[in-house]
Design a protein around this motif. Structure first.
Motif, PDB file in Angstrom:
ATOM      1  N   SER A   1       0.817  -1.208   0.000  1.00  0.00           N
ATOM      2  CA  SER A   1       0.000   0.000   0.000  1.00  0.00           C
ATOM      3  C   SER A   1       0.853   1.262   0.000  1.00  0.00           C
ATOM      4  O   SER A   1       0.448   2.277   0.532  1.00  0.00           O
ATOM      5  CB  SER A   1      -0.908  -0.011   1.229  1.00  0.00           C
ATOM      6  OG  SER A   1      -0.122   0.031   2.405  1.00  0.00           O
ATOM      7  N   TRP A   2       2.015   1.211  -0.609  1.00  0.00           N
ATOM      8  CA  TRP A   2       2.914   2.364  -0.557  1.00  0.00           C
ATOM      9  C   TRP A   2       2.309   3.588  -1.220  1.00  0.00           C
ATOM     10  O   TRP A   2       2.572   4.710  -0.834  1.00  0.00           O
ATOM     11  CB  TRP A   2       4.256   2.002  -1.207  1.00  0.00           C
ATOM     12  CG  TRP A   2       5.295   3.020  -0.894  1.00  0.00           C
ATOM     13  CD1 TRP A   2       5.771   3.987  -1.702  1.00  0.00           C
ATOM     14  CD2 TRP A   2       5.974   3.197   0.355  1.00  0.00           C
ATOM     15  NE1 TRP A   2       6.697   4.740  -1.059  1.00  0.00           N
ATOM     16  CE2 TRP A   2       6.848   4.283   0.206  1.00  0.00           C
ATOM     17  CE3 TRP A   2       5.914   2.533   1.581  1.00  0.00           C
ATOM     18  CZ2 TRP A   2       7.660   4.725   1.234  1.00  0.00           C
ATOM     19  CZ3 TRP A   2       6.733   2.983   2.607  1.00  0.00           C
ATOM     20  CH2 TRP A   2       7.587   4.053   2.426  1.00  0.00           C
ATOM     21  N   ALA A   3       1.470   3.403  -2.225  1.00  0.00           N
ATOM     22  CA  ALA A   3       0.883   4.540  -2.938  1.00  0.00           C
ATOM     23  C   ALA A   3      -0.367   5.076  -2.245  1.00  0.00           C
ATOM     24  O   ALA A   3      -0.912   6.078  -2.669  1.00  0.00           O
ATOM     25  CB  ALA A   3       0.547   4.144  -4.377  1.00  0.00           C
ATOM     26  N   THR A   4      -0.834   4.431  -1.191  1.00  0.00           N
ATOM     27  CA  THR A   4      -2.019   4.891  -0.485  1.00  0.00           C
ATOM     28  C   THR A   4      -1.711   5.022   0.995  1.00  0.00           C
ATOM     29  O   THR A   4      -0.674   4.572   1.470  1.00  0.00           O
ATOM     30  CB  THR A   4      -3.196   3.911  -0.664  1.00  0.00           C
ATOM     31  OG1 THR A   4      -2.832   2.650  -0.112  1.00  0.00           O
ATOM     32  CG2 THR A   4      -3.562   3.747  -2.131  1.00  0.00           C
TER      33      THR A   4
ATOM     34  N   PHE B   1       3.822  -0.928  12.398  1.00  0.00           N
ATOM     35  CA  PHE B   1       2.962  -0.697  11.239  1.00  0.00           C
ATOM     36  C   PHE B   1       2.526   0.767  11.195  1.00  0.00           C
ATOM     37  O   PHE B   1       2.597   1.418  10.153  1.00  0.00           O
ATOM     38  CB  PHE B   1       1.750  -1.624  11.317  1.00  0.00           C
ATOM     39  CG  PHE B   1       0.796  -1.468  10.178  1.00  0.00           C
ATOM     40  CD1 PHE B   1       1.088  -2.025   8.942  1.00  0.00           C
ATOM     41  CD2 PHE B   1      -0.393  -0.786  10.338  1.00  0.00           C
ATOM     42  CE1 PHE B   1       0.205  -1.898   7.881  1.00  0.00           C
ATOM     43  CE2 PHE B   1      -1.277  -0.647   9.288  1.00  0.00           C
ATOM     44  CZ  PHE B   1      -0.981  -1.204   8.059  1.00  0.00           C
ATOM     45  N   ALA B   2       2.093   1.306  12.332  1.00  0.00           N
ATOM     46  CA  ALA B   2       1.666   2.710  12.395  1.00  0.00           C
ATOM     47  C   ALA B   2       2.832   3.652  12.091  1.00  0.00           C
ATOM     48  O   ALA B   2       2.649   4.680  11.424  1.00  0.00           O
ATOM     49  CB  ALA B   2       1.079   3.008  13.770  1.00  0.00           C
ATOM     50  N   TRP B   3       4.019   3.294  12.547  1.00  0.00           N
ATOM     51  CA  TRP B   3       5.192   4.129  12.282  1.00  0.00           C
ATOM     52  C   TRP B   3       5.475   4.194  10.782  1.00  0.00           C
ATOM     53  O   TRP B   3       5.737   5.263  10.239  1.00  0.00           O
ATOM     54  CB  TRP B   3       6.402   3.586  13.041  1.00  0.00           C
ATOM     55  CG  TRP B   3       7.623   4.406  12.832  1.00  0.00           C
ATOM     56  CD1 TRP B   3       7.979   5.544  13.516  1.00  0.00           C
ATOM     57  CD2 TRP B   3       8.653   4.201  11.868  1.00  0.00           C
ATOM     58  NE1 TRP B   3       9.156   6.033  13.034  1.00  0.00           N
ATOM     59  CE2 TRP B   3       9.595   5.225  12.022  1.00  0.00           C
ATOM     60  CE3 TRP B   3       8.864   3.241  10.884  1.00  0.00           C
ATOM     61  CZ2 TRP B   3      10.724   5.325  11.223  1.00  0.00           C
ATOM     62  CZ3 TRP B   3       9.994   3.338  10.100  1.00  0.00           C
ATOM     63  CH2 TRP B   3      10.905   4.366  10.269  1.00  0.00           C
ATOM     64  N   PHE B   4       5.417   3.048  10.103  1.00  0.00           N
ATOM     65  CA  PHE B   4       5.645   3.041   8.660  1.00  0.00           C
ATOM     66  C   PHE B   4       4.570   3.844   7.932  1.00  0.00           C
ATOM     67  O   PHE B   4       4.863   4.565   6.979  1.00  0.00           O
ATOM     68  CB  PHE B   4       5.682   1.611   8.112  1.00  0.00           C
ATOM     69  CG  PHE B   4       7.018   0.957   8.246  1.00  0.00           C
ATOM     70  CD1 PHE B   4       8.121   1.435   7.566  1.00  0.00           C
ATOM     71  CD2 PHE B   4       7.172  -0.148   9.058  1.00  0.00           C
ATOM     72  CE1 PHE B   4       9.354   0.825   7.692  1.00  0.00           C
ATOM     73  CE2 PHE B   4       8.400  -0.761   9.193  1.00  0.00           C
ATOM     74  CZ  PHE B   4       9.494  -0.271   8.502  1.00  0.00           C
ATOM     75  N   GLU B   5       3.332   3.714   8.361  1.00  0.00           N
ATOM     76  CA  GLU B   5       2.257   4.487   7.736  1.00  0.00           C
ATOM     77  C   GLU B   5       2.475   5.980   7.952  1.00  0.00           C
ATOM     78  O   GLU B   5       2.263   6.780   7.049  1.00  0.00           O
ATOM     79  CB  GLU B   5       0.895   4.053   8.286  1.00  0.00           C
ATOM     80  CG  GLU B   5       0.450   2.700   7.790  1.00  0.00           C
ATOM     81  CD  GLU B   5       0.215   2.674   6.293  1.00  0.00           C
ATOM     82  OE1 GLU B   5      -0.206   3.685   5.705  1.00  0.00           O
ATOM     83  OE2 GLU B   5       0.462   1.610   5.701  1.00  0.00           O
TER      84      GLU B   5
ATOM     85  N   LYS C   1       5.205   7.191   5.666  1.00  0.00           N
ATOM     86  CA  LYS C   1       4.707   7.382   4.298  1.00  0.00           C
ATOM     87  C   LYS C   1       3.955   8.697   4.181  1.00  0.00           C
ATOM     88  O   LYS C   1       4.125   9.431   3.214  1.00  0.00           O
ATOM     89  CB  LYS C   1       3.778   6.232   3.893  1.00  0.00           C
ATOM     90  CG  LYS C   1       4.489   4.951   3.634  1.00  0.00           C
ATOM     91  CD  LYS C   1       3.631   3.862   3.042  1.00  0.00           C
ATOM     92  CE  LYS C   1       2.209   3.812   3.452  1.00  0.00           C
ATOM     93  NZ  LYS C   1       1.515   2.611   3.002  1.00  0.00           N
ATOM     94  N   ARG C   2       3.139   8.994   5.159  1.00  0.00           N
ATOM     95  CA  ARG C   2       2.341  10.231   5.113  1.00  0.00           C
ATOM     96  C   ARG C   2       3.256  11.464   5.157  1.00  0.00           C
ATOM     97  O   ARG C   2       3.076  12.395   4.383  1.00  0.00           O
ATOM     98  CB  ARG C   2       1.365  10.284   6.279  1.00  0.00           C
ATOM     99  CG  ARG C   2       0.525  11.551   6.300  1.00  0.00           C
ATOM    100  CD  ARG C   2      -0.541  11.489   7.348  1.00  0.00           C
ATOM    101  NE  ARG C   2      -1.557  10.513   7.055  1.00  0.00           N
ATOM    102  CZ  ARG C   2      -2.584  10.714   6.234  1.00  0.00           C
ATOM    103  NH1 ARG C   2      -2.706  11.865   5.614  1.00  0.00           N
ATOM    104  NH2 ARG C   2      -3.471   9.780   6.055  1.00  0.00           N
ATOM    105  N   PHE C   3       4.235  11.456   6.062  1.00  0.00           N
ATOM    106  CA  PHE C   3       5.104  12.624   6.182  1.00  0.00           C
ATOM    107  C   PHE C   3       6.083  12.739   5.019  1.00  0.00           C
ATOM    108  O   PHE C   3       6.517  13.827   4.690  1.00  0.00           O
ATOM    109  CB  PHE C   3       5.854  12.589   7.521  1.00  0.00           C
ATOM    110  CG  PHE C   3       4.951  12.824   8.687  1.00  0.00           C
ATOM    111  CD1 PHE C   3       4.108  13.920   8.745  1.00  0.00           C
ATOM    112  CD2 PHE C   3       4.911  11.926   9.734  1.00  0.00           C
ATOM    113  CE1 PHE C   3       3.263  14.134   9.809  1.00  0.00           C
ATOM    114  CE2 PHE C   3       4.070  12.128  10.811  1.00  0.00           C
ATOM    115  CZ  PHE C   3       3.239  13.236  10.851  1.00  0.00           C
ATOM    116  N   ALA C   4       6.392  11.620   4.387  1.00  0.00           N
ATOM    117  CA  ALA C   4       7.281  11.652   3.231  1.00  0.00           C
ATOM    118  C   ALA C   4       6.539  12.168   1.993  1.00  0.00           C
ATOM    119  O   ALA C   4       7.173  12.598   1.034  1.00  0.00           O
ATOM    120  CB  ALA C   4       7.870  10.278   2.960  1.00  0.00           C
ATOM    121  N   GLY C   5       5.230  12.092   2.019  1.00  0.00           N
ATOM    122  CA  GLY C   5       4.440  12.584   0.886  1.00  0.00           C
ATOM    123  C   GLY C   5       4.480  11.667  -0.320  1.00  0.00           C
ATOM    124  O   GLY C   5       4.254  12.100  -1.436  1.00  0.00           O
TER     125      GLY C   5
END
Length: 98
Positions: free
Chosen positions: A23-26, A83-87, A90-94
């Motif tokens: 789910s890297w793109a979402t 899992f939450a950390w990776f999510e 992803k969000r902060f990396a944009g």
């Protein structure tokens, strides 16, 4: 017991990492396309993990002692935190699309 718990955390973390990478793109860990094979693999993995932990003959092959429910809850919690950390990363990396 520590060996079994470490093994459990590694297996569950790998399943979570597969989901994060799918789910890297979402955002939110939910990929757009459904993958039935992933759910079969994850289900079989969890069943085999339970077998390795709680069937005495198989646990003896790995020199495991079954971890307590509290230890399993802590291990699962650690996996969820990762899992939450990776999510969040992803969000902060944009690197996701809405």
């Amino acid at each position: 017991m520590a060996r079994a718990l470490a093994f459990t955390v590694l297996v569950l973390s790998n399943l979570a990492l597969i989901q994060v990478n799918r789910s890297w793109a979402t955002s939110g860990g939910v990929p757009r396309a459904r993958n039935a094979a992933l759910w079969w693999i994850a289900s079989v993995t969890v069943v085999l993990l339970a077998t390795v932990l709680w069937v005495p003959a198989i646990a003896a092959l790995f020199a495991f002692r079954a971890p307590s429910a509290t230890m399993l809850a802590i291990g699962t919690g650690l996996c969820l935190i990762a899992f939450a950390w990776f999510e969040a990363a992803k969000r902060f990396a944009g690197n996701y699309t809405r």
